[in-house]
Design a protein around this motif. Sequence first.
Motif, mmCIF file in Angstrom:
data_model
loop_
_atom_site.group_PDB
_atom_site.id
_atom_site.type_symbol
_atom_site.label_atom_id
_atom_site.label_comp_id
_atom_site.label_asym_id
_atom_site.label_seq_id
_atom_site.Cartn_x
_atom_site.Cartn_y
_atom_site.Cartn_z
ATOM 1 N N LEU A 1 0.992 -0.843 -0.314
ATOM 2 C CA LEU A 1 0.217 0.621 -0.137
ATOM 3 C C LEU A 1 0.561 1.110 -0.365
ATOM 4 C CD1 LEU A 1 -2.596 -1.225 2.761
ATOM 5 C CD2 LEU A 1 -3.058 -0.085 -0.195
ATOM 6 N N ALA A 2 2.140 1.395 0.806
ATOM 7 C CA ALA A 2 2.945 2.155 0.557
ATOM 8 C C ALA A 2 3.347 2.984 -0.740
ATOM 9 C CB ALA A 2 4.148 2.048 1.697
ATOM 10 N N TYR A 3 3.970 2.030 -1.321
ATOM 11 C CA TYR A 3 3.851 1.870 -2.605
ATOM 12 C C TYR A 3 2.818 2.364 -3.541
ATOM 13 C CZ TYR A 3 8.849 0.515 -2.258
ATOM 14 O OH TYR A 3 10.404 0.423 -1.815
ATOM 15 N N ILE A 4 2.122 1.635 -3.911
ATOM 16 C CA ILE A 4 0.603 2.354 -4.448
ATOM 17 C C ILE A 4 0.418 3.353 -4.401
ATOM 18 C CG2 ILE A 4 -1.824 1.582 -4.671
ATOM 19 C CD1 ILE A 4 -1.468 -1.856 -3.639
ATOM 20 N N ARG A 5 0.682 3.973 -2.931
ATOM 21 C CA ARG A 5 0.091 5.363 -2.880
ATOM 22 C C ARG A 5 1.157 6.666 -3.659
ATOM 23 N NH1 ARG A 5 0.988 5.559 2.453
ATOM 24 N NH2 ARG A 5 -0.358 4.373 2.753
ATOM 25 N N ARG A 6 2.475 5.903 -3.748
ATOM 26 C CA ARG A 6 2.977 6.672 -4.319
ATOM 27 C C ARG A 6 3.007 6.670 -5.976
ATOM 28 N NH1 ARG A 6 4.952 6.011 0.694
ATOM 29 N NH2 ARG A 6 5.868 7.561 0.820
ATOM 30 N N MET A 7 2.586 5.144 -6.716
ATOM 31 C CA MET A 7 2.686 4.980 -7.894
ATOM 32 C C MET A 7 1.910 6.355 -9.076
ATOM 33 S SD MET A 7 0.912 0.966 -8.372
ATOM 34 C CE MET A 7 2.313 -0.834 -8.393
ATOM 35 N N PRO A 8 2.151 6.790 -9.959
ATOM 36 C CA PRO A 8 1.694 8.128 -10.822
ATOM 37 C C PRO A 8 0.536 8.011 -11.111
ATOM 38 C CG PRO A 8 3.311 7.006 -12.551
ATOM 39 C CD PRO A 8 3.666 5.589 -10.806
ATOM 40 N N GLU A 9 -0.235 7.110 -12.058
ATOM 41 C CA GLU A 9 -0.885 6.437 -12.714
ATOM 42 C C GLU A 9 -2.797 5.948 -11.521
ATOM 43 O OE1 GLU A 9 -1.789 8.168 -15.138
ATOM 44 O OE2 GLU A 9 0.708 8.732 -15.766
ATOM 45 N N PRO A 10 -3.573 6.582 -11.335
ATOM 46 C CA PRO A 10 -4.745 6.198 -11.072
ATOM 47 C C PRO A 10 -5.071 4.946 -11.154
ATOM 48 C CG PRO A 10 -5.508 8.510 -11.016
ATOM 49 C CD PRO A 10 -3.947 8.018 -12.175
ATOM 50 N N ALA A 11 -4.935 4.693 -12.661
ATOM 51 C CA ALA A 11 -4.888 2.920 -13.447
ATOM 52 C C ALA A 11 -4.271 1.819 -12.883
ATOM 53 C CB ALA A 11 -5.093 3.249 -14.372
ATOM 54 N N GLN A 12 -2.771 2.106 -12.645
ATOM 55 C CA GLN A 12 -2.212 1.441 -11.541
ATOM 56 C C GLN A 12 -2.043 0.881 -10.665
ATOM 57 O OE1 GLN A 12 1.827 4.014 -12.444
ATOM 58 N NE2 GLN A 12 1.901 2.145 -13.898
ATOM 59 N N GLN A 13 -2.906 2.257 -9.468
ATOM 60 C CA GLN A 13 -3.249 1.620 -8.433
ATOM 61 C C GLN A 13 -4.150 1.029 -8.418
ATOM 62 O OE1 GLN A 13 -3.460 6.630 -7.616
ATOM 63 N NE2 GLN A 13 -1.830 5.916 -5.530
ATOM 64 N N ALA A 14 -5.806 1.258 -9.591
ATOM 65 C CA ALA A 14 -6.437 0.499 -9.111
ATOM 66 C C ALA A 14 -6.430 -1.238 -9.547
ATOM 67 C CB ALA A 14 -7.482 0.751 -10.415
ATOM 68 N N ASP A 15 -5.491 -1.476 -10.492
ATOM 69 C CA ASP A 15 -5.282 -2.306 -10.711
ATOM 70 C C ASP A 15 -4.309 -3.311 -9.468
ATOM 71 O OD1 ASP A 15 -5.705 -2.528 -13.877
ATOM 72 O OD2 ASP A 15 -4.253 -2.226 -14.389
ATOM 73 N N ALA A 16 -3.300 -2.520 -8.400
ATOM 74 C CA ALA A 16 -2.534 -2.874 -7.984
ATOM 75 C C ALA A 16 -3.443 -3.911 -6.833
ATOM 76 C CB ALA A 16 -1.097 -2.315 -7.326
ATOM 77 N N LEU A 17 -4.327 -2.324 -6.723
ATOM 78 C CA LEU A 17 -5.873 -2.565 -5.282
ATOM 79 C C LEU A 17 -6.661 -4.190 -5.199
ATOM 80 C CD1 LEU A 17 -6.382 1.066 -4.214
ATOM 81 C CD2 LEU A 17 -4.763 -0.647 -2.507
ATOM 82 N N VAL A 18 -7.041 -4.288 -6.516
ATOM 83 C CA VAL A 18 -7.688 -5.217 -6.884
ATOM 84 C C VAL A 18 -6.534 -6.624 -7.197
ATOM 85 C CG1 VAL A 18 -9.034 -6.324 -8.226
ATOM 86 C CG2 VAL A 18 -8.926 -3.842 -8.271
ATOM 87 N N GLY A 19 -5.367 -6.176 -7.103
ATOM 88 C CA GLY A 19 -5.092 -7.617 -7.225
ATOM 89 C C GLY A 19 -3.890 -7.884 -6.043
ATOM 90 N N ILE A 20 -4.234 -7.464 -4.768
ATOM 91 C CA ILE A 20 -4.050 -7.555 -3.197
ATOM 92 C C ILE A 20 -5.449 -7.803 -2.731
ATOM 93 C CG2 ILE A 20 -1.423 -6.430 -3.716
ATOM 94 C CD1 ILE A 20 -2.997 -4.330 -1.555
ATOM 95 N N LYS A 21 -5.794 -7.390 -2.962
ATOM 96 C CA LYS A 21 -7.645 -7.732 -2.173
ATOM 97 C C LYS A 21 -7.720 -8.335 -1.425
ATOM 98 C CE LYS A 21 -10.420 -9.068 -5.599
ATOM 99 N NZ LYS A 21 -11.479 -9.567 -6.468
#
Length: 336
Positions: free
Chosen positions: A57-77
């Motif tokens: 989550l610390a890395y997701i928070r700093r990802m530059p693109e919302p689409a990347q954040q979304a893919d990562a959040l869904v992937g670790i749910k």
Amino acid sequence: WRLAEGSFSEGPSASSLALQCRYALVITSLNSLAFKVPPFLLVALVNHGIWSPAKALAYIRRMPEPAQQADALVGIKAHLEEGTLTEATALARQMADELTQARVMAELAPSLPDAAAKEMMAEARSLENLEARARLQAALVGRLPKSEQRQVWNELLAAVRAADHQEEQANLLVLCAPHLPAGLWAEVLTVARNIESKRSRGWALSQLAPYLAGQERDQALADALVALLGLGHPEARVDAVASLAPQLPEAQRTTAVAEVLVTARAIEHEQGRARALLQLAPHLPEPAQREVLAQALTAARTIREAENRAWMLTKLAPYLPESTQDAVFAEAVAAA
């Protein structure tokens, strides 16, 4: 960083300034690394226990693109628990794009406590984007008391009927399908069958059919096939029927594929003809499959644009007999 700021506020000194510089470099390093960790890698690291969800989550928070954040959040749910789930939900709420936000929140919804799910439903009703609202409401409605669920479904189906575009209407029906209660299916199928666009009607019915059983399923597939066989554009007709074919009963599939095979062979554009024949080949028995693949190869070899020819030969090669695959790949390399 807060420690560095506190030290500096007590009185500027060389040590407090050095501490601020040190933590600024740490934050810069984390931000830089977040650019380099793609969502698929981050998800793999969490799945294999190499990273904790909190670190991810610390890395997701700093990802530059919302689409990347979304893919990562869904992937670790699946790995999120109470604290990290709350943090992930907060991250989703910060996303400016409502579709992206709703996609993530809908994936997290089943894991939320009842109170949080009810709060999220209130937020869903305030979303301006119809698709985002429908996706999130459909994912959350099952968490509400039975007495409140029908009202939400009435709102959703009214929104579907009022959709500006038939493609959007079809998409909304399909979004609702995994969550629909049994008592609403007749109404939903009626809405789908009343869509005027053949493409949208056929696609909607084909996507709804897997949630049905018996005669209802067979009828939905038959209606979808009639709509898709009526498409005017030859390549669109072949694409649609090839996508539907795996769901059809064998006799119906054989007849439908034979009909659009005639269409595919008549396509004048070489790349379109090769692609259409390749799509249909897996649904044919031997030796008809070999014959159609040979025809697709002939068409692919006559594509004038070298890059397009290379692409088509590359797509086609794995379906050919092993004895010819290397030669076809070599042709693709030569054309590239």
